[in-house]
Design an enzyme around this catalytic site. Sequence first.
Site, PDB file in Angstrom:
ATOM      1  N   THR A  91      38.669  87.130  22.375  1.00 14.56           N
ATOM      2  CA  THR A  91      38.760  85.964  21.513  1.00 14.56           C
ATOM      3  C   THR A  91      39.594  84.858  22.129  1.00 14.56           C
ATOM      4  OG1 THR A  91      38.791  87.558  19.709  1.00 14.56           O
ATOM      5  CG2 THR A  91      39.221  85.284  19.132  1.00 14.56           C
ATOM      6  N   HIS A  93      39.983  81.926  21.103  1.00 11.03           N
ATOM      7  CA  HIS A  93      40.741  81.203  20.073  1.00 11.03           C
ATOM      8  C   HIS A  93      41.441  82.169  19.109  1.00 11.03           C
ATOM      9  CE1 HIS A  93      36.741  81.853  18.528  1.00 11.03           C
ATOM     10  NE2 HIS A  93      37.003  81.366  17.339  1.00 11.03           N
TER      11      HIS A  93
HETATM   12  N1  INI Z   1      36.697  86.284  13.380  1.00 12.58           N
HETATM   13  C1  INI Z   1      37.306  87.481  13.230  1.00 12.58           C
HETATM   14  O1  INI Z   1      37.454  87.957  12.092  1.00 12.58           O
HETATM   15  N2  INI Z   1      37.746  88.175  14.308  1.00 12.58           N
HETATM   16  C2  INI Z   1      37.592  87.691  15.575  1.00 12.58           C
HETATM   17  O2  INI Z   1      38.033  88.383  16.537  1.00 12.58           O
HETATM   18  C3  INI Z   1      36.946  86.440  15.757  1.00 12.58           C
HETATM   19  N3  INI Z   1      36.712  85.907  17.063  1.00 12.58           N
HETATM   20  O3  INI Z   1      36.686  86.689  18.024  1.00 12.58           O
HETATM   21  O4  INI Z   1      36.474  84.735  17.248  1.00 12.58           O
HETATM   22  C4  INI Z   1      36.506  85.739  14.610  1.00 12.58           C
HETATM   23  N4  INI Z   1      35.887  84.533  14.749  1.00 12.58           N
HETATM   24  C5  INI Z   1      35.113  83.964  13.690  1.00 12.58           C
HETATM   25  C6  INI Z   1      35.956  83.135  12.721  1.00 12.58           C
HETATM   26  O5  INI Z   1      36.776  83.978  11.925  1.00 12.58           O
HETATM   27  C7  INI Z   1      35.072  82.337  11.783  1.00 12.58           C
HETATM   28  O6  INI Z   1      34.261  83.213  11.037  1.00 12.58           O
HETATM   29  C8  INI Z   1      34.146  81.357  12.530  1.00 12.58           C
HETATM   30  O7  INI Z   1      34.900  80.547  13.418  1.00 12.58           O
HETATM   31  C9  INI Z   1      33.441  80.405  11.512  1.00 12.58           C
HETATM   32  O8  INI Z   1      34.374  79.631  10.784  1.00 12.58           O
END
Ligand code: INI
Length: 158
Positions: A91, A93
């Site tokens: 991830t 971000h």
């Molecule tokens: N969401 C998570 O719950 N865990 C993660 O590790 C993750 N990563 O890897 O990016 C993640 N991204 C999605 C984010 O929570 C939102 O659903 C998306 O950005 C839409 O708003």
Amino acid sequence: MAIIEGTFVNSSSLRVAIVIARFNDLITNKLLSGCIDCLSRHGIDVSESSEQLDIAWVPGAFELPIVSQALAKKEKYDVVITLGAVIRGDTPHFDVVVSEASKGIASVSRETGIPIIFGVLTTDTMQQALERAGIKNNLGWNYALQAIEMGNLMQVMS
Ligand code: INI
């Protein structure tokens, strides 16, 4: 002197909502199983027809605060449990998602007066997440315990 604390002995009137992220659902589904097992073993009805438990799914941890807020505002629940898994290795971000989820959940809890349990695993690797979602220990169980204690505490104080 008053000792004010939540107990685990009578959960028959506790109303619980779980908000769970689909992202990393290999992990979050395991947290959910642990969570439901603990709630059930403390006398909370977890059947499909339950009036004590509702479960809401969101895309990822970033969306946990807004749905927790909507549920908390219904004045239907004593406590809301959030479940998510953010893994640094996969991830870029990571910090943004974790920061927004944690700040958002804390802010919803304060704003609504409903305890929102922070059940978001934040790990460096998938292996660490798996270990905390059942291989060694299932933190979903702990999050449910913390929810019972906080839900009961709020009932005691009302
Ligand atoms: N969401 C998570 O719950 N865990 C993660 O590790 C993750 N990563 O890897 O990016 C993640 N991204 C999605 C984010 O929570 C939102 O659903 C998306 O950005 C839409 O708003």
